[in-house]
Design a protein around this motif. Sequence first.
Motif, short mmCIF file in Angstrom:
data_model
loop_
_atom_site.label_atom_id
_atom_site.label_comp_id
_atom_site.label_asym_id
_atom_site.label_seq_id
_atom_site.Cartn_x
_atom_site.Cartn_y
_atom_site.Cartn_z
N ASP A 26 0.84 -1.19 0.00
CA ASP A 26 0.00 0.00 0.00
C ASP A 26 0.88 1.25 0.00
N LEU A 66 -3.52 1.89 8.49
CA LEU A 66 -4.32 0.80 7.95
C LEU A 66 -5.66 0.65 8.69
N TYR A 125 6.85 4.62 -2.76
CA TYR A 125 5.44 4.53 -2.37
C TYR A 125 4.80 5.90 -2.57
N GLU A 136 -5.57 5.81 0.60
CA GLU A 136 -5.87 4.44 0.14
C GLU A 136 -5.45 3.36 1.12
N VAL A 137 -4.74 3.76 2.20
CA VAL A 137 -4.19 2.74 3.10
C VAL A 137 -5.26 2.11 4.00
#
Length: 414
Positions: free
Chosen positions: A60, A144, A173, A179-180
């Motif tokens: 990610d 996350l 990254y 988006e994590v």
Amino acid sequence: MEFRPTLSIDRLISELNALAQVSEADPPVVTRVLFSDADLRARAYIKGLCLKASLEVHEDAIGNTFARWQGSEPGLAPVATGSHIDAIPNAGKYDGVVGVLGGLEVIRALQRCGARPKHSIELLLFTSEEPTRFGIGCLGSRLLSGTMTPDAARKLIDKDGVSLEEVRRKAGYSAPLEEVKLPGGYYKAFVELHIEQGPLLEQQKLPLGIVTSIAAPASLRFSIEGAGGHAGAVLMPERRDALCAAAELVLAIENAAKSSGAIDTVATVGICEVFPGAVNSIPSRVRLTLDLRDTSLARRDAAMRAIETARQTIVAERQVSISEELVNADAPAQCAPEIVEALSQACAKHNLASMKMVSRAYHDSLFMSRIAPVAMLFIPCRNGYSHRPDEYASPEDIARGALVLAETLASLAS
Ligand code: GLV
Ligand code: MN
Ligand code: MN
């Protein structure tokens, strides 16, 4: 799923030893700070092993790495395991790594059994469980789980003034941090294998610990401003020495933990920066970083209040200013009874004695518990040593941990 796992412990130990060579310091010292060259090489090593095991690997935007063994019903929520491979300065080779390489060997052993589980089994490698670079631990699992917002992460700056945004992009990254975050229910369960990092299992002569809760960590930074000057010429009554004020604060912190009424309150000032740091100059500024933990949130917060009272007293008595910044103050985690039970049954099936215990260290499981049912499995480490180069867990203990993890993941994924 009926299976007889045949774990290749020799291979696991040789991978563990190989990873220990990937360090910013000479062996036996392991130092792997977030996105250092060693961290990136270590990640590449793990990803290579996962690909060799035919796992589907993706990363990610913060570098959390996911390696999935697809289940026979891919629509079901995966069962996950894993930990971290970053290491604080002057560390050993087992902290976190046992959960990552152990989890990988467990998946390989289950693959060798032939029967594919219904739920996918996913290995996670979390970014920066250790707080070394940006001052806050569990960066990957905080993002996350949505415990840390992308905006808060974007504000992080390391001691050289380099932002997390800059270093993560440099490491490859670059997707948006938004988006994590994973939704609640994404995983059916998360189980983390880890060395105990304390002496209880060894003292009790028990091979395994099943974690039922994880203590509540907090961290604060203090900046103490006094007045500098010549170490010979400024007489004692005239001084506003920032380091002397800091010393009083450190002792007040120790006292707050010792007098909390429970042995579970622990406080550490592990960073003390003195400015200008010259032998013949009165310290004008000191920065301290406090790590404060407790199994009880109420008691941890009471200790924080006691420290705050001491801060105000020291400011008044020493004519210095002390500003404070809260880095984090997290709630404890309760492990999921059904996973604790699955771990207990796996121990019983293999006639392995275990004890239920609290994790006084924090782990990525603390934050995974915000989005998934979690539990942890501890194995002993010699003398309880951890966060030092002579950290050691025996191959036999690692093998027992991996066996119980294999049994538990197979049962949860069946
Ligand atoms: C994790 O490394 C901790 O400090 O508990
Ligand atoms: Mn650690
Ligand atoms: Mn760890």
